[in-house]
Design a protein around this motif. Structure first.
Motif, PDB file in Angstrom:
ATOM      1  N   ALA A 125      22.604  28.789  39.926  1.00  0.00           N
ATOM      2  CA  ALA A 125      21.610  29.843  39.704  1.00  0.00           C
ATOM      3  C   ALA A 125      20.176  29.351  39.602  1.00  0.00           C
ATOM      4  N   ALA A 126      19.917  28.090  39.861  1.00  0.00           N
ATOM      5  CA  ALA A 126      18.555  27.563  39.743  1.00  0.00           C
ATOM      6  C   ALA A 126      17.715  27.975  40.951  1.00  0.00           C
ATOM      7  N   LEU A 127      16.412  28.035  40.744  1.00  0.00           N
ATOM      8  CA  LEU A 127      15.503  28.384  41.824  1.00  0.00           C
ATOM      9  C   LEU A 127      14.805  27.143  42.355  1.00  0.00           C
ATOM     10  N   PRO A 128      14.433  27.141  43.623  1.00  0.00           N
ATOM     11  CA  PRO A 128      13.768  25.971  44.215  1.00  0.00           C
ATOM     12  C   PRO A 128      12.287  25.936  43.892  1.00  0.00           C
ATOM     13  N   SER A 129      11.676  24.794  44.163  1.00  0.00           N
ATOM     14  CA  SER A 129      10.215  24.715  44.106  1.00  0.00           C
ATOM     15  C   SER A 129       9.709  25.147  45.480  1.00  0.00           C
ATOM     16  N   HIS A 130       8.496  25.729  45.525  1.00  0.00           N
ATOM     17  CA  HIS A 130       7.929  26.208  46.790  1.00  0.00           C
ATOM     18  C   HIS A 130       6.614  25.513  47.060  1.00  0.00           C
TER      19      HIS A 130
END
Length: 138
Positions: A125-130
């Motif tokens: 469920a983690a989000l990426p860096s952009h």
């Protein structure tokens, strides 16, 4: 109809089906990859790569667990890649209007992913860096 004619027709159908399966479901980048158009399932125990074609089906690829995976989606077309169990994953969304990528927790880069339709998750469920149009799972 007589029996030999019926057998000849059935044999012709069998050969036609075998040829359709051999040419339509294989050859997507990895020798054992199974594809129907741009809907592909990568082989277990082998690295996988696929470049989706313009004007075909939506690009939908399921990567193999524990293996590296690389996918190039056709520019402007839907792009769905499941690589959350892959060793590493590299996806070029081609500025897709609908790019959804499930990445492993680390070792995943998604390029040309734009707008609100760019949906990338890292691990469960983690989000990426952009950075610009690139999403990265560390």
């Amino acid at each position: 109809m007589n029996r030999p004619a019926i057998l000849a027709i059935l044999a012709g159908f069998a050969v036609g089906i075998a040829l359709a399966l051999a040419t339509g479901l294989a050859g997507c980048g990895s020798s054992d990859m199974v594809c129907e158009g741009d809907h592909c399932v990568c082989p277990i125990g082998a690295p996988c790569s696929h470049a989706c074609t313009t004007g075909g089906n939506a690009c939908e690829v399921q990567c193999a667990p524990g293996e590296p995976c690389s996918v190039g989606c056709a520019a402007g077309e839907h792009c769905h890649v499941e690589c959350d169990q892959a060793a590493s994953c590299a996806v070029d969304c081609g500025s897709s209007p609908d790019c959804q990528v499930t990445c492993p927790a680390t070792g995943c880069t998604v390029r040309s992913c734009t707008g609100p339709a760019c949906q990338v998750t890292c691990g469960i469920a983690a989000l990426p860096s952009h950075s610009g149009t690139t999403a990265t799972c560390p």
